[in-house]
Design an enzyme around this catalytic site. Structure first.
Site, mmCIF file in Angstrom:
data_model
loop_
_atom_site.group_PDB
_atom_site.id
_atom_site.type_symbol
_atom_site.label_atom_id
_atom_site.label_comp_id
_atom_site.label_asym_id
_atom_site.label_seq_id
_atom_site.Cartn_x
_atom_site.Cartn_y
_atom_site.Cartn_z
ATOM 1 N N HIS A 117 67.989 127.257 109.749
ATOM 2 C CA HIS A 117 69.228 126.678 110.295
ATOM 3 C C HIS A 117 70.486 127.356 109.738
ATOM 4 C CE1 HIS A 117 69.101 124.120 106.550
ATOM 5 N NE2 HIS A 117 70.422 124.259 106.650
ATOM 6 N N ASP A 120 61.573 125.572 109.020
ATOM 7 C CA ASP A 120 62.975 125.832 108.681
ATOM 8 C C ASP A 120 63.104 126.985 107.689
ATOM 9 O OD1 ASP A 120 65.709 125.576 108.842
ATOM 10 O OD2 ASP A 120 65.834 123.977 107.352
ATOM 11 N N GLY A 159 75.770 124.157 101.574
ATOM 12 C CA GLY A 159 75.971 125.535 101.144
ATOM 13 C C GLY A 159 74.846 126.015 100.251
ATOM 14 N N ASN A 160 74.078 125.046 99.662
ATOM 15 C CA ASN A 160 72.906 125.398 98.870
ATOM 16 C C ASN A 160 71.698 125.729 99.747
ATOM 17 O OD1 ASN A 160 74.224 123.494 96.459
ATOM 18 N ND2 ASN A 160 72.915 125.136 95.718
ATOM 19 N N SER A 161 71.791 125.477 101.041
ATOM 20 C CA SER A 161 70.654 125.725 101.929
ATOM 21 C C SER A 161 70.170 127.157 101.795
ATOM 22 C CB SER A 161 71.055 125.473 103.380
ATOM 23 O OG SER A 161 71.137 124.107 103.653
ATOM 24 N N LEU A 215 44.508 121.918 116.573
ATOM 25 C CA LEU A 215 43.364 121.092 116.952
ATOM 26 C C LEU A 215 43.479 120.574 118.380
ATOM 27 C CD1 LEU A 215 42.555 118.881 113.814
ATOM 28 C CD2 LEU A 215 41.094 120.573 114.895
ATOM 29 N N GLY A 216 44.670 120.109 118.737
ATOM 30 C CA GLY A 216 44.863 119.544 120.066
ATOM 31 C C GLY A 216 44.561 118.059 120.127
#
Length: 442
Positions: free
Chosen positions: A137, A167, A238-240, A295-296
């Site tokens: 992101h 992510d 901002g640490n992301s 697996l479905g």
């Protein structure tokens, strides 16, 4: 004649005997004097124990010696953490096509022909030739990515691959000789020290300290595949994409999500563990995408009554997708999956995470409960089909779940409400009259 010779020999021996004794006494005296002198000149040393004795007698303490500084760990890790700035160019506003409305917007500072929005985040260098891991992101919809290094250098970066389901993303700069951050090999434990390094609110590289509060956190609704590390080290917007390291400066996770009521840190932050980071990173660098087993089936955890002493375990199958690996293996609705490859499936998320970490074409041995009887089922996994992307993460506010983007820096500019044709024509006429009077009132 022989007797006289013997007498002479005895007389000679008696003559030299005193001198021989004197020589022996003198040598003995010299040796004794030298020994005493050497002993007096030698420095005294205390007795020493052998290494084996030292190890055997070493005291076992419940707590380690206090540490006054983590400077060495931070100095080692901080040179591998970067600041990431992304720019997104917005399209020209539709009202700018009208010369009258354009004049109005330009006079009052309205939307320009091109709008550039800047977002910020962090990243971790994972190779000497420029590969960097960050959150998906952080670079979502970015037209331009700028990476700022700890030593002051800057460089443009290109996207190697993204994996919205976890992510995570990998970008690359055209540089060599970088310092990658080492991954911790030993499993982390609750209570271990944690240091979060990143660029909170764009103030610059910052280090905060905490502990590992929990591991294996799931059910946040942030990513499709969740297995978070929870920490109370201060993590802010901002640490992301920044690093969560241990006391030795080794990477244990990538900071991703915070729970907050104010938009700032409240001591509940989450990081993606290095086991997932390594899997996703290698797949993105090698193939540009992440292939996961599928697996479905639709599942739910067995209902558990906290008031009952006997708790049920396993995952119930609610639906089986036609022609899926589960359908081909004979798995049915109502089956309860107890174990897979000997690993107990305690809840639905455990099953999802286990299957997702397996490569396609892997065979799983599942133990199920069907109508009260145990059975064994072999399932050949297939590649997980493409899923619709999840919404961009935002800070978790109370019941709203998401990731970490700086609320002070908008990712998307607020949309200007569109007017109807009649309203637009009326506004245009009023603006023409205003321009003819040079802004004078009626």
């Amino acid at each position: 004649m022989s007797s006289s010779r013997n007498a002479n020999d005895k007389a000679g021996l008696v003559k030299w005997l005193p001198w021989i004794l004197l020589l022996v006494v003198t040598v003995a005296f010299i040796w004794l004097f030298a020994s005493m002198k050497a002993a007096s000149e030698q420095a005294w040393e205390p007795p020493r124990t052998t290494p084996a004795e030292q190890q055997a007698s070493a005291p076992v303490a419940d707590t380690p010696a206090p540490i006054s500084s983590y400077h060495n760990a931070v100095a080692r890790a901080s040179q591998s953490v970067v600041n990431i700035y992304t720019t997104q160019t917005m399209a020209e506003h539709p009202y700018m096509n009208d010369p009258v409305l354009r004049r109005f917007f330009e006079f009052h500072g309205g939307p320009s022909q091109e709008q550039g929005n800047t977002n910020l985040g962090s990243g971790v260098i994972v190779s000497e030739d420029g590969y960097i891991v960050t959150n998906a992101h952080v670079i979502e919809k970015a037209d331009e990515i700028t990476v700022a290094f700890n030593d002051g250098r800057k460089s443009r970066a290109q996207i190697i691959g993204t994996d919205p389901d976890s992510d995570l993303a990998v970008i690359k700069v055209d540089m060599t000789g970088l310092t990658p951050l080492g991954f911790r090999e030993d499993p982390i434990r609750v209570g271990d020290l944690a240091l979060a390094i990143g660029n909170p609110f764009g103030v610059g590289q910052t280090v905060t300290q905490g502990i590992i509060s929990a591991t294996g956190r799931t059910g946040l609704g942030v990513n499709k595949f969740e297995d978070f590390i929870q920490t109370d080290a201060a993590i802010n917007p901002g640490n992301s994409g920044g690093a969560l390291v241990d006391a030795h400066g080794e990477l244990v996770g990538i900071n991703t999500v915070i729970f907050s009521r104010s938009g700032g840190s409240m001591g509940i932050g989450f990081a993606i563990p290095t086991a997932i980071v390594e899997q996703v990173m290698n797949a993105l660098i090698k193939d540009g995408k992440v292939s996961r087993g599928w697996l479905g089936i639709e599942i739910q955890s067995q209902l558990r009554d906290p008031t009952q002493l006997e708790t049920s375990t396993g995952v119930e199958v609610l639906n089986v997708v036609p022609k899926s690996p589960a359908a081909k293996s004979g798995l049915r609705v109502g089956d309860i999956v107890l174990t897979i490859d000997g690993v107990e499936m305690t809840d639905a998320n455990t099953l999802i995470q286990y299957v997702a970490r397996k490569a396609p074409n892997t065979t799983l041995n599942a133990q199920i409960l069907r109508r009260g009887k145990n059975a064994q089922v072999k399932i050949l996994l297939e590649e997980r089909p493409a899923q619709e992307p999840m919404a961009s993460p935002v800070v978790i506010h109370d019941e709203t779940l998401g990731g970490m983007e700086d609320p002070s820096i908008q990712g998307d500019r607020a949309e200007v409400p569109m007017m109807s044709e009649a309203e637009r024509d009326r506004m245009r006429e009023e603006l023409l009259q205003l321009f003819e009077r040079d802004g004078a009132p009626l």
